[in-house]
Design a protein around this motif. Sequence first.
Motif, short mmCIF file in Angstrom:
data_model
loop_
_atom_site.label_atom_id
_atom_site.label_comp_id
_atom_site.label_asym_id
_atom_site.label_seq_id
_atom_site.Cartn_x
_atom_site.Cartn_y
_atom_site.Cartn_z
N LEU A 1 -3.36 -3.82 -5.64
CA LEU A 1 -1.99 -3.97 -5.15
C LEU A 1 -1.30 -5.16 -5.79
O LEU A 1 -0.07 -5.28 -5.70
CB LEU A 1 -1.99 -4.15 -3.63
CG LEU A 1 -2.56 -3.01 -2.78
CD1 LEU A 1 -2.55 -3.41 -1.31
CD2 LEU A 1 -1.79 -1.72 -3.00
N THR B 77 0.83 -1.21 0.00
CA THR B 77 0.00 0.00 0.00
C THR B 77 0.86 1.25 0.00
O THR B 77 0.58 2.22 -0.72
CB THR B 77 -0.94 0.00 1.22
OG1 THR B 77 -1.79 -1.14 1.18
CG2 THR B 77 -1.79 1.26 1.26
N GLN C 238 -6.10 2.27 0.55
CA GLN C 238 -6.60 1.19 -0.32
C GLN C 238 -7.93 1.59 -0.94
O GLN C 238 -8.17 1.35 -2.14
CB GLN C 238 -6.73 -0.09 0.49
CG GLN C 238 -5.39 -0.70 0.86
CD GLN C 238 -5.45 -1.64 2.05
OE1 GLN C 238 -6.54 -1.98 2.53
NE2 GLN C 238 -4.31 -2.08 2.54
N GLY D 29 -9.29 -1.89 -3.92
CA GLY D 29 -7.98 -1.30 -3.69
C GLY D 29 -6.93 -2.35 -3.36
O GLY D 29 -5.80 -2.29 -3.86
N VAL D 30 -7.30 -3.32 -2.54
CA VAL D 30 -6.37 -4.41 -2.22
C VAL D 30 -6.02 -5.20 -3.49
O VAL D 30 -4.86 -5.55 -3.72
CB VAL D 30 -6.97 -5.34 -1.15
CG1 VAL D 30 -6.12 -6.61 -0.98
CG2 VAL D 30 -7.07 -4.61 0.19
#
Length: 334
Positions: free
Chosen positions: A287, A86, A147, A283-284
Amino acid sequence: MRIMGRRRALVGVLAGSLLLAGCNAGPGQVGAAVIIDGASVPVDRVQQMIDKAVREHPYGQQLAKEHKLDLVGREIVRQEILHKLTERAARREGIRVDESLVMAALQKDPLATPMEAKQQDAPETSVEQLVARVRDHREALIDAALQSQLGLKYLDKLSVTFDFSSVSSTDATGGDADKLREQAIEKARRFAASPNAAAELIAQDQQTSDTQAGAGQKLPAMQSPATAATVLFGIQPNTVAAFQPSPQQPLWVVVVMRERTADKPVASDQATQPSAQQLAKVGVRLLQPYLDQVDLKVNPRYGVWDVVEMNLAANEASKKGIVLPVHGAAPQQR
């Protein structure tokens, strides 16, 4: 389409998203639970956090009674890994969290309340909440907000075009569930054998009445925020993935990514408003590409990284799927 006001979305995330939402180690990893780009998280630190979970939270005590503290250890390591990813993503994307929002959230601190022994959420969600409470609260809240901001930035721009086939059964219990997983992973390996292999196999599957298959399927993330949080939206072109969209359904999907775009808003007449929790999960998932940019070593006592789940699995056999490059075709960058 305007998803939601940025400030309103981040306030919601900071205030409540987290409420919703050893052996064989190499010389450099002795005493380390995980090493990320040379920075290690000691096993002792993980154990201290586990002890804190048991000492301060009835839910932690319940997990101890059920001999399930290994779940807490894995989640601690997972959140440490996601924290580093992040930070990297935030630097690259130029996103940050308003300090006044952080201070306001800490004054109310949604992570301060001890977790009761009985939880209504799924075990993985409850363990995630527990670990957030034994971490530094400021860090945990900022991670969640970043995130979500990453998800907010790309949800209306992200779109994938893919070919797919499936493996299904009328029964998803016991050995049959394991058999489905094996069949899906084997099909993924066949898809990845060459640039033309998947197209040929999917064409054959389309002639089979009991197999769902198709080519050139296009899906904007805004059309299905829940799906946007899956590995389907994390892989690059010329990559194959096998995964189970829903654990409740005896169906596995095998996809080969043809195109992934995230540079401009995508028009969709079926856009769905995402919840704060969905936004954080997207958002995760965003990553995932950063995993290729870090040197990650996980102590085997905490399991192995499972890119399909963006989580740690107890072992290779426990992974929720597989991701493979297409042999002879170089993956493209986002």
